[in-house]
Motif scaffolding. Structure first.
Motif, PDB file in Angstrom:
ATOM      1  N   GLY A 185      17.825  66.766 -84.424  1.00  0.00           N
ATOM      2  CA  GLY A 185      16.796  67.163 -85.407  1.00  0.00           C
ATOM      3  C   GLY A 185      16.645  65.972 -86.453  1.00  0.00           C
ATOM      4  N   THR A 186      17.578  65.374 -86.963  1.00  0.00           N
ATOM      5  CA  THR A 186      17.476  64.366 -87.909  1.00  0.00           C
ATOM      6  C   THR A 186      16.491  63.077 -87.312  1.00  0.00           C
ATOM      7  OG1 THR A 186      19.514  64.973 -89.092  1.00  0.00           O
ATOM      8  CG2 THR A 186      18.744  62.776 -89.337  1.00  0.00           C
ATOM      9  N   ILE A 187      17.108  62.692 -85.871  1.00  0.00           N
ATOM     10  CA  ILE A 187      16.352  61.795 -85.297  1.00  0.00           C
ATOM     11  C   ILE A 187      14.906  61.944 -84.934  1.00  0.00           C
ATOM     12  CG2 ILE A 187      16.115  60.564 -82.976  1.00  0.00           C
ATOM     13  CD1 ILE A 187      19.185  60.412 -82.884  1.00  0.00           C
ATOM     14  N   GLY A 188      14.514  63.135 -84.619  1.00  0.00           N
ATOM     15  CA  GLY A 188      13.301  63.895 -84.371  1.00  0.00           C
ATOM     16  C   GLY A 188      12.267  63.565 -85.871  1.00  0.00           C
ATOM     17  N   ALA A 189      12.956  64.022 -86.692  1.00  0.00           N
ATOM     18  CA  ALA A 189      12.292  63.974 -88.271  1.00  0.00           C
ATOM     19  C   ALA A 189      12.063  62.496 -88.752  1.00  0.00           C
ATOM     20  CB  ALA A 189      13.144  64.520 -89.221  1.00  0.00           C
TER      21      ALA A 189
END
Length: 198
Positions: A185-189
């Motif tokens: 999720g952090t990488i996607g954001a």
């Protein structure tokens, strides 16, 4: 306390990232105790990897084929190259499932302390790839460390002669953070909020 074979196993395991001498001893004991379930299959997997795994001549990824499966995947967007410092960062990006372009593995980051200069990294091949008319953007997905940001600024300067947009990861990546330790999720954001560099 142990025979030379066990001591050699412990010493080799202790060289792996995240394993100190105590953890290496525990891992060695677990492997020996579960010889048929763990040690023998691991030994065979290590032999196979040593014999079959290659470095992709295009992006620097590890695979059993050259070019790698990512570089030969026709569904990938040829117009975007994501630059990472290491294969572990490439794998982290792939786990996020958010990036559908191509990659470029530098092989590290610039570091005056460690004596790593531009000639030690795959910088020239990146510039060559970025000059392709098919490439429109280069994303610098480097760690938010001093070395990572120094490398990003150096690459932005080198890529200025290419007709490409240069962007970097934005929010979501903590200062001092490594991609390999971030959740999907952090990488996607961070990918969605990328911004120009330079």
């Amino acid at each position: 306390m142990a025979g030379p074979e066990i001591e050699r196993l412990v010493q080799l395991l202790a060289r792996l990232p995240g394993l100190g001498p105590r953890s290496a001893r525990r891992a060695a004991l677990a492997l020996i105790k579960r010889r048929e379930q763990l040690l023998e299959p691991l030994s065979a997997a290590l032999r196979d990897a040593a014999a079959k795994v290659k470095t992709c001549s295009i992006c620097g990824n590890f695979d059993s084929v050259d070019p790698c499966a990512i570089c030969t995947d026709e569904r990938r967007d040829l117009s975007i190259i994501c630059v990472v410092d290491d294969v572990s960062s490439l794998w982290a990006m792939e786990r996020s499932g958010m990036f559908r372009g191509r990659y470029h593995v530098l092989g590290g980051t610039l570091s005056a302390l460690d004596g790593i200069g531009p000639e030690d990294l795959a910088v020239d091949t990146l510039v060559t790839r970025a000059r392709s008319p098919a490439v429109a953007e280069v994303i610098l997905a480097l760690a938010a460390t001093v070395d990572g940001q120094t490398t990003a600024h150096y690459l932005a300067d080198r890529l200025a002669v290419c007709q490409v947009a240069v962007s970097g990861l934005a929010q979501g990546v903590p200062v001092g953070g490594e991609l390999d330790y971030l959740d999907e999720g952090t990488i996607g954001a961070a990918l969605r909020a990328r911004r120009p560099v330079g």
